[in-house]
Structures are given as C-alpha cells and as structure tokens.
Design a protein around this motif. Structure first.
Motif, PDB file in Angstrom:
ATOM      1  N   LYS A 168     -60.841  43.726 -17.098  1.00  0.00           N
ATOM      2  CA  LYS A 168     -62.161  43.273 -17.550  1.00  0.00           C
ATOM      3  C   LYS A 168     -62.181  41.751 -17.702  1.00  0.00           C
ATOM      4  O   LYS A 168     -61.179  41.130 -18.026  1.00  0.00           O
ATOM      5  CB  LYS A 168     -62.512  43.908 -18.900  1.00  0.00           C
ATOM      6  CG  LYS A 168     -62.442  45.433 -18.921  1.00  0.00           C
ATOM      7  CD  LYS A 168     -63.518  46.054 -18.057  1.00  0.00           C
ATOM      8  CE  LYS A 168     -63.496  47.568 -18.167  1.00  0.00           C
ATOM      9  NZ  LYS A 168     -64.485  48.190 -17.263  1.00  0.00           N
ATOM     10  N   ASN A 169     -63.341  41.182 -17.496  1.00  0.00           N
ATOM     11  CA  ASN A 169     -63.579  39.756 -17.773  1.00  0.00           C
ATOM     12  C   ASN A 169     -62.613  38.822 -17.057  1.00  0.00           C
ATOM     13  O   ASN A 169     -62.210  37.785 -17.581  1.00  0.00           O
ATOM     14  CB  ASN A 169     -63.509  39.491 -19.288  1.00  0.00           C
ATOM     15  CG  ASN A 169     -64.465  40.360 -20.069  1.00  0.00           C
ATOM     16  OD1 ASN A 169     -65.618  40.535 -19.677  1.00  0.00           O
ATOM     17  ND2 ASN A 169     -63.984  40.928 -21.167  1.00  0.00           N
ATOM     18  N   GLY A 170     -62.211  39.202 -15.872  1.00  0.00           N
ATOM     19  CA  GLY A 170     -61.300  38.339 -15.133  1.00  0.00           C
ATOM     20  C   GLY A 170     -60.540  39.109 -14.081  1.00  0.00           C
ATOM     21  O   GLY A 170     -60.698  40.322 -13.932  1.00  0.00           O
ATOM     22  N   SER A 171     -59.677  38.390 -13.372  1.00  0.00           N
ATOM     23  CA  SER A 171     -58.999  38.976 -12.227  1.00  0.00           C
ATOM     24  C   SER A 171     -57.490  38.915 -12.364  1.00  0.00           C
ATOM     25  O   SER A 171     -56.945  38.043 -13.048  1.00  0.00           O
ATOM     26  CB  SER A 171     -59.381  38.203 -10.951  1.00  0.00           C
ATOM     27  OG  SER A 171     -60.771  38.020 -10.840  1.00  0.00           O
ATOM     28  N   LEU A 172     -56.813  39.831 -11.680  1.00  0.00           N
ATOM     29  CA  LEU A 172     -55.407  39.652 -11.367  1.00  0.00           C
ATOM     30  C   LEU A 172     -55.368  38.722 -10.155  1.00  0.00           C
ATOM     31  O   LEU A 172     -56.021  38.978  -9.141  1.00  0.00           O
ATOM     32  CB  LEU A 172     -54.748  40.982 -11.007  1.00  0.00           C
ATOM     33  CG  LEU A 172     -53.405  40.865 -10.267  1.00  0.00           C
ATOM     34  CD1 LEU A 172     -52.331  40.299 -11.189  1.00  0.00           C
ATOM     35  CD2 LEU A 172     -52.990  42.200  -9.670  1.00  0.00           C
ATOM     36  N   VAL A 173     -54.607  37.644 -10.279  1.00  0.00           N
ATOM     37  CA  VAL A 173     -54.492  36.689  -9.173  1.00  0.00           C
ATOM     38  C   VAL A 173     -53.097  36.833  -8.577  1.00  0.00           C
ATOM     39  O   VAL A 173     -52.099  36.492  -9.213  1.00  0.00           O
ATOM     40  CB  VAL A 173     -54.737  35.243  -9.651  1.00  0.00           C
ATOM     41  CG1 VAL A 173     -54.717  34.292  -8.457  1.00  0.00           C
ATOM     42  CG2 VAL A 173     -56.067  35.139 -10.393  1.00  0.00           C
ATOM     43  N   VAL A 174     -53.048  37.369  -7.371  1.00  0.00           N
ATOM     44  CA  VAL A 174     -51.770  37.598  -6.689  1.00  0.00           C
ATOM     45  C   VAL A 174     -51.314  36.289  -6.042  1.00  0.00           C
ATOM     46  O   VAL A 174     -52.090  35.632  -5.340  1.00  0.00           O
ATOM     47  CB  VAL A 174     -51.916  38.702  -5.621  1.00  0.00           C
ATOM     48  CG1 VAL A 174     -50.616  38.867  -4.834  1.00  0.00           C
ATOM     49  CG2 VAL A 174     -52.339  40.008  -6.274  1.00  0.00           C
ATOM     50  N   ARG A 175     -50.026  35.942  -6.275  1.00  0.00           N
ATOM     51  CA  ARG A 175     -49.532  34.674  -5.738  1.00  0.00           C
ATOM     52  C   ARG A 175     -48.388  34.872  -4.751  1.00  0.00           C
ATOM     53  O   ARG A 175     -47.258  35.148  -5.154  1.00  0.00           O
ATOM     54  CB  ARG A 175     -49.060  33.741  -6.874  1.00  0.00           C
ATOM     55  CG  ARG A 175     -48.489  32.408  -6.344  1.00  0.00           C
ATOM     56  CD  ARG A 175     -48.469  31.351  -7.407  1.00  0.00           C
ATOM     57  NE  ARG A 175     -47.430  31.534  -8.388  1.00  0.00           N
ATOM     58  CZ  ARG A 175     -46.219  30.966  -8.340  1.00  0.00           C
ATOM     59  NH1 ARG A 175     -45.881  30.199  -7.320  1.00  0.00           N
ATOM     60  NH2 ARG A 175     -45.345  31.168  -9.304  1.00  0.00           N
ATOM     61  N   PRO A 176     -48.663  34.722  -3.450  1.00  0.00           N
ATOM     62  CA  PRO A 176     -47.573  34.597  -2.482  1.00  0.00           C
ATOM     63  C   PRO A 176     -47.005  33.187  -2.605  1.00  0.00           C
ATOM     64  O   PRO A 176     -47.726  32.250  -2.959  1.00  0.00           O
ATOM     65  CB  PRO A 176     -48.269  34.794  -1.132  1.00  0.00           C
ATOM     66  CG  PRO A 176     -49.684  34.390  -1.365  1.00  0.00           C
ATOM     67  CD  PRO A 176     -50.001  34.695  -2.803  1.00  0.00           C
ATOM     68  N   ASP A 177     -45.715  33.012  -2.345  1.00  0.00           N
ATOM     69  CA  ASP A 177     -45.107  31.706  -2.585  1.00  0.00           C
ATOM     70  C   ASP A 177     -44.112  31.328  -1.496  1.00  0.00           C
ATOM     71  O   ASP A 177     -43.212  30.515  -1.718  1.00  0.00           O
ATOM     72  CB  ASP A 177     -44.415  31.704  -3.962  1.00  0.00           C
ATOM     73  CG  ASP A 177     -44.119  30.302  -4.469  1.00  0.00           C
ATOM     74  OD1 ASP A 177     -45.031  29.449  -4.410  1.00  0.00           O
ATOM     75  OD2 ASP A 177     -42.983  30.055  -4.918  1.00  0.00           O
ATOM     76  N   SER A 178     -44.243  31.922  -0.323  1.00  0.00           N
ATOM     77  CA  SER A 178     -43.332  31.601   0.772  1.00  0.00           C
ATOM     78  C   SER A 178     -43.976  32.034   2.085  1.00  0.00           C
ATOM     79  O   SER A 178     -44.975  32.745   2.091  1.00  0.00           O
ATOM     80  CB  SER A 178     -41.988  32.324   0.581  1.00  0.00           C
ATOM     81  OG  SER A 178     -42.181  33.705   0.343  1.00  0.00           O
ATOM     82  N   GLY A 179     -43.378  31.580   3.178  1.00  0.00           N
ATOM     83  CA  GLY A 179     -43.906  31.931   4.493  1.00  0.00           C
ATOM     84  C   GLY A 179     -44.928  30.924   4.990  1.00  0.00           C
ATOM     85  O   GLY A 179     -45.196  29.900   4.345  1.00  0.00           O
ATOM     86  N   ASP A 180     -45.515  31.213   6.131  1.00  0.00           N
ATOM     87  CA  ASP A 180     -46.533  30.345   6.729  1.00  0.00           C
ATOM     88  C   ASP A 180     -47.867  30.592   6.031  1.00  0.00           C
ATOM     89  O   ASP A 180     -48.461  31.675   6.184  1.00  0.00           O
ATOM     90  CB  ASP A 180     -46.663  30.661   8.221  1.00  0.00           C
ATOM     91  CG  ASP A 180     -47.748  29.851   8.886  1.00  0.00           C
ATOM     92  OD1 ASP A 180     -47.674  28.610   8.833  1.00  0.00           O
ATOM     93  OD2 ASP A 180     -48.682  30.459   9.453  1.00  0.00           O
TER      94      ASP A 180
END
Length: 480
Positions: free
Chosen positions: A291-303
């Motif tokens: 609720k009231n916001g998002s899960l922010v998925v963070r990739p951190d490698s690759g192109d």
C-alpha cells in the motif's frame, strides 16, 4: 581532539604558493585589479551557475583576518619559501583598517541561472587601492566554484534526457524530480566534496542518499530538507542470509517495511530467478498487497539497456501490465525498477531508448548514479578559468588580456565586463566597459566582508529549471 577539515580554516593559507609573492609583481602604483570567471567552452554548451554562495559564506564573510592568522601564515610561508615573501604589512592593513573584513567586491549572475559558455559568470575587484593584490589572491579559492557548477550542469543535462523520454512515454512529468537518485557519497573525494556536489545535484532533483548534500543545502542555502530517500537493501543485507535464504531476505524487506516505497537489490545470484520465482512467485501476494508505495526492484550488474528491459518483461509476465494514454506499458503501481549501475549522461539515453523501442514507459524506472554524478568531472569539463581583464596602474586604466598564439581558445576578455541579453534573448558579454550597466545581469553579492544577496534554494531551483518542465507547467496553467 577534533582536527580541521583540509588542515586549515585560515583564509590566508587558502591560495597557491606563488600567489603569496604577487603583491611584489604588479606594476608600480597599481591601485585596482579586476578579474572575471567564465566557462571557456567544454562538454556542455550551457552551464548552471551554482556554488559561489557556499564559498562566500564558508570562507569570506565577516572578520576572516586576525593577528593569529597573520602570524600562522607568516611562520608557514617563511619555512615554505625560506624567505620573507609574505605580505604581512598588507594583511595587517586589512586587519587594522577593516577589522579583518575583506575589501573586495564580487558581482555574479544569479545562482541557478543557465548561461551559455564563453560568458562572464562573476567578477572580483578590490575596493581599497592599497589592496589591489587581494583580487587574484583568492583566485585559487573562487575557481573552485567549477565543481558545484559542473555537477549542477551535468545533473541538469541528464534531467533533460529523462524528461524528454518521460514526456514521450508517460502522461505527466510528475515523477521527474525523483528519477535520478544520488548514490555518490562513497565515491566522492571527501565529505566536503560530497556535500558540495550532492547539494549541486539537488538543484535539479529531489532524490538522494548523500546526507552531506542535504546538510549543505540547509546550512548555506536555507533549505530545511532538500532531498528525500527510502529504505533500501544493499548486498550485505541480502547475502548474509545465504543463497538459500534469499527468499527470506526479500520477505524481511517486505514485512519490515510494509508500506511506502522500499528498494531491494535483486542480482546477488540470479536476477532472472529473483524477479520470476521470488518476487513474481513465492512473494507475489506480499508484493501485490503493498500500500501507498512500490517495491522497487534493483538490478545491479550486466548491460543496463538489456537488463532493464528484460527485468520489466519478466515482472510484467508475473504481475501484468497496462497501456497508458501514450501507448506505452506500465507495471502495476505496487512494483517498479531502479537502475543504479553504470548510470551517466552518456548511458541514460541508450537505456531509455531501448525501453521506448520495447514500448515501456520511462515512468517504470528510476536511476541511481554515483561516481559519474559527483566525481567523474574536473575543471576542464567546462574549461573554467579566472582571468584579470582590467587594472589601474599609475592612474592609467589598462584593458588587460592574454592571447596565446598557440591556443586561440585561451584568449581572455578585455576590460570591465557586463553580461546582457540581446533583443532575441541571447546572452552576450560586453567588454572594455562598453556595456550598459542598467542591463547588466551581474549583481553585487559580496562587498567588504558582507554577503549582500542570499539566494534561497527555491530561487536556485527555479532559475535552473529545464525548459520542458516550464513549458508543461505553463500549458497546464493555461488550460485551467
């Protein structure tokens, strides 16, 4: 014992060694030295002028010359040169005549103003004929405005790229202020530079993890809170659970921070499995309940261009997607993506273009930038220079300049300068005192130890706003 940052708070020591001898080098009976600062060219055609107020407040305001500082400088310079070149009499004159306040005048363009390069940005001159040597003594310190100016410029140009794609693929620009997040604290050369650079980025955006930037904006620009952040994982808070415990590490993020925005680095082992089998599988119901916001998925490698689109595609497969009015896809509001690896002015466009090609709205993504935002810059990025252009020697006015035969780009400006706007709105620097002082954009910001103009951060931000945002605001206002 607390030691001073950079080793000194003595303004007499904040200069290049050779400048200590310059009081002996000007022509006899010199009474006035007038110098200016400009971007002579560089990577970006326009510069955001910012940061002079920090330098003035930090170093120049009030009684900055004392007998103790004179004695400290005298002793150090004697050992440094092994001769008595230091201008003890000149500094003592300032102490006795002006109670340690500096008899100089600084005029500058408003902070945040966007000015094409090859134009004057500020001028400096002495206000007491006995202190002509003082003007260029402070070149070393004042030229350091190149750093906040260049960070603000670099950040603004990235804002233009993001805004362009957001305008093309999203229905509003509302999320723009939070689409480039400052990750640069650890990559900065010092706490002080992180503060100055972080504050400069906040001229254009409102997302940051560089606390020093927030405190600099508060202390020197009167902004109570210039930037915001959210709870976010790093690899250590995920990998300490072990590879087999990654699901529980992710679950912990969702349950410890049950509402609002939360970011979770997801590439510790297998980003594709993390997106499809964990976020979109075992933890799917928890994500959808947010609720009231998002899960922010963070990739951190690759192109980055490839990885971002693949992550979006996998998340859409698991959570679905919708089509906005511009014809581009959006993930459900409870899940988004942030790309924080390899982000710079040079890479943003490729990521956003690949999203656009694959029909993804830029609204799905935010960026984080570190070294390229605050550190991968230098004085030559915008070719910043401080040069004397006018003097009075033995009662005679002299239009001072240099014109190296080996480098025409280093030719300097002559005489007293004004910065004016032409009828078509372009900036022009008028040389040799031929300008109209009534049209001069430069205003006196410091004189004889006193700050005469105190720019608020709101003023700076308004001056630096990109044209597209101002245009959309006007259209919205006109339609109401």
């Amino acid at each position: 014992m607390a030691y001073q940052a950079a080793g000194t708070d003595n303004i007499l020591l904040v200069t290049d060694s050779y400048k200590v001898t310059h009081h002996m080098q000007y022509p006899p009976n010199t009474t006035n030295v007038y110098s200016y600062f400009e971007s002579r060219g560089g990577k970006f055609e326009k510069t955001v002028f910012f940061g002079l107020q920090y330098i003035i407040k930090r170093w120049l305001c009030g009684k900055v010359v004392t007998e103790e500082k004179i004695q400290e400088a005298k002793e150090l310079y004697h050992k440094h040169f092994m001769k008595d070149h230091f201008n003890v009499e000149g500094w003592r004159y300032i102490l006795e005549t002006y109670d340690g306040h500096l008899p100089i005048r600084i005029k500058s363009v408003p902070e945040g103003m966007v000015v094409p390069y090859k134009n004057v940005l500020f001028t400096v001159e002495n206000t007491d004929p006995k202190c002509h040597w003082l003007t260029n003594y402070f070149e070393t310190l004042l030229v350091q405005v190149w750093y906040p100016m260049t960070v603000a410029t670099n950040s603004r140009y990235q804002k233009e790229i993001i805004a362009k794609y957001l305008d093309e693929t999203a229905e509003t620009l509302d999320k723009l202020p939070f689409m480039l997040h400052d990750f640069g604290f650890r990559g900065s050369s010092s706490v002080e530079s992180a503060g100055i650079g972080g504050c400069s980025h906040l001229v254009n955006f409102m997302g940051t993890d560089t606390i020093a930037g927030i405190t600099t904006a508060r202390r020197y620009y009167g902004c109570d809170i210039a930037g915001f952040s959210i709870p976010a994982a790093e690899h250590s808070t995920i990998t300490t659970w072990g590879k087999d415990g990654e699901v529980e590490a992710f679950r912990n993020m969702l349950t410890r921070f049950p509402d609002g925005l939360v970011a979770c680095v997801s590439d510790s082992y297998n980003i594709w499995d993390a997106c499809e089998k964990v976020w979109g599988g075992k933890l799917k119901s928890l994500v959808e309940q947010r609720k009231n916001g998002s899960l922010v998925v963070r990739p951190d490698s690759g192109d980055p261009p490839t990885v971002v689109v693949q992550v979006l595609d996998i998340l859409a497969k698991c959570f679905g997607k919708s089509l906005n009015k511009k014809g581009y896809y959006l993930l459900p509001p409870y899940i988004r993506v942030i790309q924080g690896d390899g982000i710079s002015y040079e890479t943003l466009g490729a990521i956003l273009e690949n999203m656009k090609i694959n029909k993804w709205s830029a609204e799905n993504l935010a960026f984080g930038s570190g070294g390229a935002l605050l550190q991968r810059l230098d004085r030559d990025t915008q070719k910043c220079a401080f040069k004397c252009s006018y003097a009075v020697c033995n009662g005679k006015e002299v239009n001072v300049y240099k014109a190296p035969i080996t480098d025409p780009g280093k030719k300097s400006k002559k005489g007293r300068l004004t910065l004016e706007k032409t009828k078509d709105g372009n900036f022009v620097t008028v040389e040799e005192g031929a300008g109209d002082v009534k049209k001069d954009i430069l205003e006196t910001v410091f004189e004889n130890g006193k700050l005469l103009k105190d720019f608020s951060f709101d003023e700076v931000r308004a001056n630096a706003e990109i044209d597209l945002v101002n245009q959309r605001k006007k259209e919205k206002s006109d339609s109401q």
